[in-house]
Motif scaffolding. Structure first.
Motif, short mmCIF file in Angstrom:
data_model
loop_
_atom_site.label_atom_id
_atom_site.label_comp_id
_atom_site.label_asym_id
_atom_site.label_seq_id
_atom_site.Cartn_x
_atom_site.Cartn_y
_atom_site.Cartn_z
N LYS A 7 0.82 -1.24 -0.03
CA LYS A 7 -0.10 -0.08 -0.01
C LYS A 7 0.94 1.18 -0.18
O LYS A 7 1.71 1.20 0.71
CB LYS A 7 -0.86 -0.13 1.09
CG LYS A 7 -2.25 -0.74 1.05
CD LYS A 7 -2.90 -0.74 2.26
CE LYS A 7 -4.12 -1.62 2.13
NZ LYS A 7 -5.18 -1.26 3.07
N CYS A 32 -3.85 11.88 -11.07
CA CYS A 32 -4.74 10.76 -10.99
C CYS A 32 -3.84 9.67 -11.14
O CYS A 32 -3.31 9.47 -12.34
CB CYS A 32 -6.12 10.68 -11.71
SG CYS A 32 -7.02 9.33 -11.39
N TYR A 35 -5.25 3.05 -12.84
CA TYR A 35 -5.73 2.08 -12.12
C TYR A 35 -5.76 0.80 -13.63
O TYR A 35 -6.15 1.04 -14.43
CB TYR A 35 -7.35 2.04 -12.23
CG TYR A 35 -7.83 0.78 -11.12
CD1 TYR A 35 -8.34 0.81 -9.99
CD2 TYR A 35 -8.21 -0.52 -11.96
CE1 TYR A 35 -8.87 -0.14 -9.46
CE2 TYR A 35 -8.69 -1.43 -11.37
CZ TYR A 35 -9.32 -1.60 -10.22
OH TYR A 35 -9.68 -2.51 -9.50
N ASP A 36 -4.86 -0.22 -13.17
CA ASP A 36 -4.60 -1.16 -14.35
C ASP A 36 -4.65 -2.70 -13.76
O ASP A 36 -4.77 -2.83 -12.76
CB ASP A 36 -3.77 -0.55 -15.15
CG ASP A 36 -2.18 -0.93 -14.30
OD1 ASP A 36 -2.13 -1.20 -13.50
OD2 ASP A 36 -1.17 -0.14 -14.97
N TRP A 37 -4.11 -3.45 -14.65
CA TRP A 37 -4.07 -4.99 -14.08
C TRP A 37 -2.79 -4.98 -13.18
O TRP A 37 -2.99 -5.97 -12.42
CB TRP A 37 -3.58 -5.90 -15.16
CG TRP A 37 -2.07 -5.40 -15.78
CD1 TRP A 37 -2.00 -4.55 -16.98
CD2 TRP A 37 -1.05 -6.04 -15.46
NE1 TRP A 37 -0.54 -4.53 -16.93
CE2 TRP A 37 0.06 -5.64 -16.18
CE3 TRP A 37 -0.63 -7.05 -14.77
CZ2 TRP A 37 1.46 -5.89 -16.36
CZ3 TRP A 37 0.58 -7.48 -14.57
CH2 TRP A 37 1.54 -6.82 -15.43
N GLN A 39 -2.10 -2.60 -10.80
CA GLN A 39 -2.15 -1.80 -9.69
C GLN A 39 -3.52 -1.23 -9.52
O GLN A 39 -4.34 -0.99 -10.54
CB GLN A 39 -1.14 -0.50 -9.44
CG GLN A 39 -1.46 0.56 -10.37
CD GLN A 39 -0.68 1.70 -10.15
OE1 GLN A 39 0.39 1.53 -9.52
NE2 GLN A 39 -1.07 3.00 -10.71
N ARG A 40 -4.11 -1.07 -8.17
CA ARG A 40 -5.51 -0.71 -7.99
C ARG A 40 -5.36 0.37 -7.32
O ARG A 40 -4.85 0.47 -6.20
CB ARG A 40 -5.96 -2.07 -7.22
CG ARG A 40 -7.59 -1.94 -7.26
CD ARG A 40 -8.13 -3.15 -6.54
NE ARG A 40 -7.36 -3.82 -5.59
CZ ARG A 40 -7.76 -4.23 -4.36
NH1 ARG A 40 -9.18 -3.93 -4.22
NH2 ARG A 40 -7.34 -4.65 -3.54
N VAL A 41 -6.37 1.36 -7.59
CA VAL A 41 -6.50 2.67 -6.87
C VAL A 41 -7.69 2.33 -5.85
O VAL A 41 -8.79 2.13 -6.01
CB VAL A 41 -6.80 3.80 -7.84
CG1 VAL A 41 -7.05 5.02 -6.86
CG2 VAL A 41 -5.67 3.86 -8.73
N LEU A 42 -7.21 2.45 -4.47
CA LEU A 42 -8.25 2.19 -3.33
C LEU A 42 -9.12 3.59 -3.20
O LEU A 42 -10.20 3.57 -2.78
CB LEU A 42 -7.62 2.00 -2.15
CG LEU A 42 -6.99 0.49 -2.26
CD1 LEU A 42 -6.24 0.17 -0.83
CD2 LEU A 42 -7.75 -0.69 -2.69
N SER A 43 -8.48 4.54 -3.31
CA SER A 43 -9.05 6.02 -3.25
C SER A 43 -8.36 7.07 -3.58
O SER A 43 -7.06 6.82 -3.50
CB SER A 43 -9.85 6.18 -1.92
OG SER A 43 -8.44 6.42 -0.89
N ARG A 44 -8.89 8.18 -3.97
CA ARG A 44 -8.12 9.41 -4.21
C ARG A 44 -9.08 10.52 -3.93
O ARG A 44 -10.15 10.36 -3.90
CB ARG A 44 -7.69 9.24 -5.58
CG ARG A 44 -8.65 9.45 -6.80
CD ARG A 44 -8.35 9.59 -8.26
NE ARG A 44 -9.30 9.52 -9.14
CZ ARG A 44 -9.84 10.51 -9.56
NH1 ARG A 44 -9.33 11.67 -9.19
NH2 ARG A 44 -10.89 10.52 -10.60
#
Length: 73
Positions: A7, A32, A35-37, A39-44
């Protein structure tokens, strides 16, 4: 192959200072995370002061761009 989960929290602050009041300014932000295969964006969160309406769009490379305009000094 085991996948490692990490994280990361990034805080970015940009501040503009001018020698006299600016009547109007237009800004484009490329902040921003993608978001791709892999890595994942949890919040922004984006905070603009003074508050201004924003327009978001995706550029040709798949990056999100946020545009806003400040019309008062």
């Amino acid at each position: 192959m085991t996948r490692t989960t990490r994280k990361l929290r990034v805080v970015h602050t940009t501040k503009y200072t001018y020698d006299r009041p600016v009547e109007r300014s237009v800004h484009k932000l490329h902040l921003c995370p993608m978001y791709d295969w892999d890595q994942r964006v949890l919040s922004r969160t984006l905070t603009i002061d003074p508050q201004a309406p924003t327009v978001k769009r995706e550029d040709v490379f798949g990056n999100w761009v946020t545009r806003f305009e400040i019309t008062a000094p």
